[in-house]
Scaffold this motif. Structure first.
Motif, PDB file in Angstrom:
ATOM      1  N   SER A 457      -1.345 -22.097 -31.001  1.00 12.16           N
ATOM      2  CA  SER A 457      -1.494 -20.699 -30.862  1.00 12.16           C
ATOM      3  C   SER A 457      -0.445 -19.858 -30.238  1.00 12.16           C
ATOM      4  O   SER A 457       0.481 -20.503 -29.744  1.00 12.16           O
ATOM      5  N   THR A 458      -0.339 -18.721 -30.127  1.00 11.74           N
ATOM      6  CA  THR A 458       0.413 -17.805 -29.480  1.00 11.74           C
ATOM      7  C   THR A 458       0.519 -18.249 -27.910  1.00 11.74           C
ATOM      8  O   THR A 458       1.649 -18.330 -27.505  1.00 11.74           O
ATOM      9  N   ASP A 459      -0.396 -18.457 -27.438  1.00  9.95           N
ATOM     10  CA  ASP A 459      -0.452 -18.792 -25.866  1.00  9.95           C
ATOM     11  C   ASP A 459       0.257 -20.057 -25.739  1.00  9.95           C
ATOM     12  O   ASP A 459       1.029 -20.346 -24.688  1.00  9.95           O
ATOM     13  N   GLU A 460      -0.086 -21.041 -26.532  1.00 10.33           N
ATOM     14  CA  GLU A 460       0.447 -22.543 -26.566  1.00 10.33           C
ATOM     15  C   GLU A 460       2.208 -22.435 -26.869  1.00 10.33           C
ATOM     16  O   GLU A 460       2.798 -23.087 -26.052  1.00 10.33           O
ATOM     17  N   LEU A 461       2.672 -21.670 -27.667  1.00  5.77           N
ATOM     18  CA  LEU A 461       3.943 -21.331 -27.933  1.00  5.77           C
ATOM     19  C   LEU A 461       4.795 -20.779 -26.858  1.00  5.77           C
ATOM     20  O   LEU A 461       5.577 -21.193 -26.353  1.00  5.77           O
ATOM     21  N   ALA A 462       3.750 -19.577 -26.369  1.00  6.82           N
ATOM     22  CA  ALA A 462       4.383 -19.151 -25.084  1.00  6.82           C
ATOM     23  C   ALA A 462       4.725 -20.069 -23.759  1.00  6.82           C
ATOM     24  O   ALA A 462       5.520 -19.943 -23.108  1.00  6.82           O
ATOM     25  N   LYS A 463       3.551 -20.825 -23.554  1.00  4.64           N
ATOM     26  CA  LYS A 463       3.806 -21.702 -22.651  1.00  4.64           C
ATOM     27  C   LYS A 463       4.960 -22.720 -22.941  1.00  4.64           C
ATOM     28  O   LYS A 463       5.562 -23.184 -21.675  1.00  4.64           O
ATOM     29  N   ALA A 464       5.075 -23.247 -24.050  1.00  4.22           N
ATOM     30  CA  ALA A 464       6.214 -24.250 -24.278  1.00  4.22           C
ATOM     31  C   ALA A 464       7.448 -23.264 -23.779  1.00  4.22           C
ATOM     32  O   ALA A 464       8.564 -24.128 -23.304  1.00  4.22           O
ATOM     33  N   ALA A 465       7.637 -22.174 -24.376  1.00  4.73           N
ATOM     34  CA  ALA A 465       8.857 -21.302 -24.204  1.00  4.73           C
ATOM     35  C   ALA A 465       9.121 -21.064 -22.655  1.00  4.73           C
ATOM     36  O   ALA A 465      10.026 -21.201 -22.159  1.00  4.73           O
ATOM     37  N   ARG A 466       7.980 -20.907 -21.896  1.00  6.47           N
ATOM     38  CA  ARG A 466       8.105 -20.534 -20.474  1.00  6.47           C
ATOM     39  C   ARG A 466       8.502 -22.022 -19.698  1.00  6.47           C
ATOM     40  O   ARG A 466       9.506 -21.849 -18.807  1.00  6.47           O
ATOM     41  N   GLU A 467       7.892 -22.900 -20.164  1.00  7.60           N
ATOM     42  CA  GLU A 467       8.481 -24.358 -19.393  1.00  7.60           C
ATOM     43  C   GLU A 467       9.825 -24.633 -19.750  1.00  7.60           C
ATOM     44  O   GLU A 467      10.368 -25.338 -18.959  1.00  7.60           O
ATOM     45  N   LEU A 468      10.336 -24.027 -20.600  1.00  8.77           N
ATOM     46  CA  LEU A 468      11.976 -24.438 -21.062  1.00  8.77           C
ATOM     47  C   LEU A 468      12.870 -23.181 -20.675  1.00  8.77           C
ATOM     48  O   LEU A 468      13.988 -23.129 -20.767  1.00  8.77           O
ATOM     49  N   GLY A 469      12.247 -22.256 -19.825  1.00  7.18           N
ATOM     50  CA  GLY A 469      13.067 -21.328 -19.158  1.00  7.18           C
ATOM     51  C   GLY A 469      12.906 -19.929 -19.726  1.00  7.18           C
ATOM     52  O   GLY A 469      13.649 -18.838 -19.160  1.00  7.18           O
ATOM     53  N   TYR A 470      12.316 -19.717 -20.821  1.00  2.00           N
ATOM     54  CA  TYR A 470      12.170 -18.328 -21.702  1.00  2.00           C
ATOM     55  C   TYR A 470      11.426 -17.499 -20.589  1.00  2.00           C
ATOM     56  O   TYR A 470      10.304 -17.838 -20.452  1.00  2.00           O
TER      57      TYR A 470
END
Length: 628
Positions: A457-470
């Motif tokens: 999902s968009t939320d899951e993709l956003a979560k992965a991005a945030r965990e990597l610093g985005y």
């Protein structure tokens, strides 16, 4: 009653009357003294608050007095209207129809220094009451008609900028300031044009400045490092009117060393003077941009200060002196060898480019390099906002791994995929068919990732991005763009986000931070100022292990085989080709990111085409130089 009785009564009455009259006199005198004291206090208050033109004067016009006091003190501070920060009147002393009172005067000088002295205010009784009989000595006891007070500063020793392990990156180094003195030139225009052509400055602007200057002025042309000056010395010195000043200036090892990041030091601009609120004065050397400006207050210390009385004629007199306080060093995490290797590698770039390197174990930034043709002045390495293209497949790949996909999961890689009418294609029409996810990743198959958008999902993709610093809170210590995280549920934008297009943006620092996180298994907030205590976040161990193997395959058998056999050990990486603009076909930025040992990095070449062809060779040159 007899005469004796009335005589006694008369004496008593006279005595009482005499006593009463003396008391009245004393009372009137006290009232008069109080009035004089109030007049002294009124003057003190008026001077402190800028209201000298609002009170009365004996034998003087209020506006004239206010103007003369301002003229006497105009050079004491940088305020628009110079006045003491505190003035108080002491006990008065009467001299008939005149009175005096000591004035305790306090000035808050630039830099927060305090200057105190005592002068005297004279008061005169008139038909309108007690008025100030002002003279220059009221302002300062040593002032005479036409004399002025002024403050001048002396630059303090500037703090150094240090790098990793205390390496000296920026310190005072000898320079020569090249100038023109109009009175010494035979032909001002010819002199300015000759000098401009030798030191490569705008000739027209220089001609205008020297013609507008006073005859004996020093018109600054350029400041050259000692080595640069020696290279043109024999050409400049014979030109009539050229003059030179030797001094030291806070400089990096070379003119291009981390130039956009570190900034420079020079004479303060009007903008900087205004923004400093009195801390920086005209003619003072200060940080002009970059780290030098951001940390100028720490690095510059407190200038020395001298208050001087300048009479209309005769020698000046020093009234107050404060020694300068040296600035404090600033420690960064930059490593000189890594920075030089990054800058050397960027000389291969044919278009504006940047390279950021950091320690995988700590997130400490080792290099911030900006290069390419005439492109070292803008800090795109930290501030650039670019679509990350296929480098973002590290992020979307982590999201897919977390959803249950494994490196061996078969995923289709057709030539194109259409989402809500939007066609997504592979570079140069590549078709892999149905292959293991690791192969889709290694060959950067766009359609495999777009086709897998429904798995996260968009939320899951956003979560992965945030965990990597985005989109993380900036902990660099200097201005840095940390990226934008995809948030749109619109299917086309979600599909574009999977391949680092659409709403996703990043700086090279953001992309390098992602590679550093995969290398270590923990995201460490990228940081440049050594005193920073960055935050960290552990990543899922199994997903990290899988991503490492896939990033290694990119180099061994994927889009970045140019990186094979790079000196220094195994390289892990991801290429990126990011579309931008509205051209058809669209232009693309070239990316390559990854790590070798403890050095993670990201390279971007603006409008550079394919990452494998343009950015990866720069990364190889960088790592090879480090290994050598």
């Amino acid at each position: 009653m007899g005469k004796t009785f009335w005589a006694i009564i008369s004496v008593v009455v006279l005595v009482v009357l005499a006593a009463g009259g003396g008391g009245g006199y004393l009372l009137l005198q006290k009232r008069d003294d109080d009035a004089a004291a109030r007049a002294a206090a009124d003057f003190a208050h008026a001077w402190q608050t800028g209201g000298l033109s609002t009170i009365g004067y004996a034998g003087g016009d209020a506006a004239t007095v206010a103007k003369e006091v301002q003229a006497e003190t105009a050079g004491v501070t940088s305020s628009a209207q110079d006045r003491p920060s505190a003035v108080s009147a002491g006990e008065i002393t009467r001299h008939g129809k005149t009175a005096t009172a000591p004035l305790d005067v306090t000035w808050t000088l630039n830099g927060g220094r305090t200057w105190r002295y005592t002068s005297t205010v004279t008061l005169q009784k008139t038909g309108s009451g007690w008025l100030t009989a002002w003279s220059p000595a009221t302002t300062h006891p040593d002032l005479t008609t036409g004399a002025t007070l002024s403050a001048s500063t002396t630059d303090a020793d500037r703090g150094r900028i240090l790098g990793k392990g205390g390496q000296v990156l920026v310190a005072e180094r000898p320079v020569v300031v090249v100038g023109i003195q109009p009175s010494r030139a035979d032909d001002l225009t010819a002199t300015a044009q000759q000098v401009a052509s030798i030191v490569d400055v705008n000739a027209g602007d220089l001609v205008k400045r020297v013609k507008a200057a006073k005859k004996d002025a020093f018109v600054q042309v350029i400041t050259l490092r000692e080595s640069a000056y020696q290279a043109v010395r024999d050409e400049l010195q014979p030109i009539p009117g050229t003059v030179f000043q030797e001094r030291t200036l806070a400089l990096a090892p070379s003119a291009d060393f981390a130039r956009a990041l570190l900034g420079s030091v020079g004479p303060a601009t009007d903008e900087i003077i205004k923004a400093s609120k009195g801390r920086v004065q005209a003619g003072q050397y200060t940080g002009l941009y970059g780290v030098q400006r951001q940390f100028d207050e720490q690095l510059s210390g407190t200038p020395g200060l001298t208050v001087t009385l300048k009479p209309q004629s005769g020698a000046a007199k020093t009234l107050y002196t404060a020694k300068p306080t040296a600035g404090k060093d600033l420690e960064l995490t930059l490593d000189a060898a890594t920075q030089k290797a990054a800058e050397k590698a960027l000389t291969k770039a044919k278009k504006p480019a940047a390279l950021v390197a950091m320690d995988t174990a700590t997130g400490a930034v080792l290099a911030v390099a900006n290069g390419g043709p005439n492109a070292s002045g803008y800090n795109r390495a930290l501030l650039g906002q670019y679509p990350p293209g296929s480098t973002f497949k590290v992020v979307s790949g982590m999201a897919l791994l977390d959803s249950g996909v494994t490196p061996d999961t078969p995923i289709k890689c057709p030539p194109s995929v259409t989402v809500n009418g939007k066609k997504f294609s592979n570079a140069e029409g590549e078709v892999l068919g149905t292959v293991a996810f690791r192969s889709d990743f290694a060959h950067s198959c766009n359609t495999a990732f777009v086709g897998s958008a429904g798995k996260v999902s968009t939320d899951e993709l956003a979560k992965a991005a945030r965990e990597l610093g985005y989109g993380a809170k900036n902990q660099m210590g200097v201005q840095t763009y940390t990226g934008s995280v995809p948030t749109s549920d619109q299917p086309t934008e979600h599909a574009a986000s999977m391949i680092g297009q659409g709403p996703v943006l990043a700086s090279p620092a953001t992309v390098a931070g992602v590679s550093a996180a995969i290398a270590s298994g923990t995201w460490h907030a990228p940081h440049l100022v050594a005193s920073t205590e960055p935050s960290t976040k552990d990543l899922p161990a199994s997903d990290v292990k899988a991503m490492r193997s896939m990033m290694r395959q990119v180099v061994t058998g994927g889009t970045a085989t140019v990186m094979r056999n790079t000196p220094g050990g195994a390289v892990y990486g991801k290429t990126g080709t990011a579309e931008f603009g509205s051209d058809n076909p669209p232009k693309t930025h070239a990316w390559f990111t990854g790590w070798q040992g403890r050095v993670a990095f990201a390279v971007i070449v603006e409008d550079g085409g394919f990452g494998a062809e343009t950015a990866a060779p720069i990364a190889k040159a960088f790592l090879s130089d480090l290994a050598g």
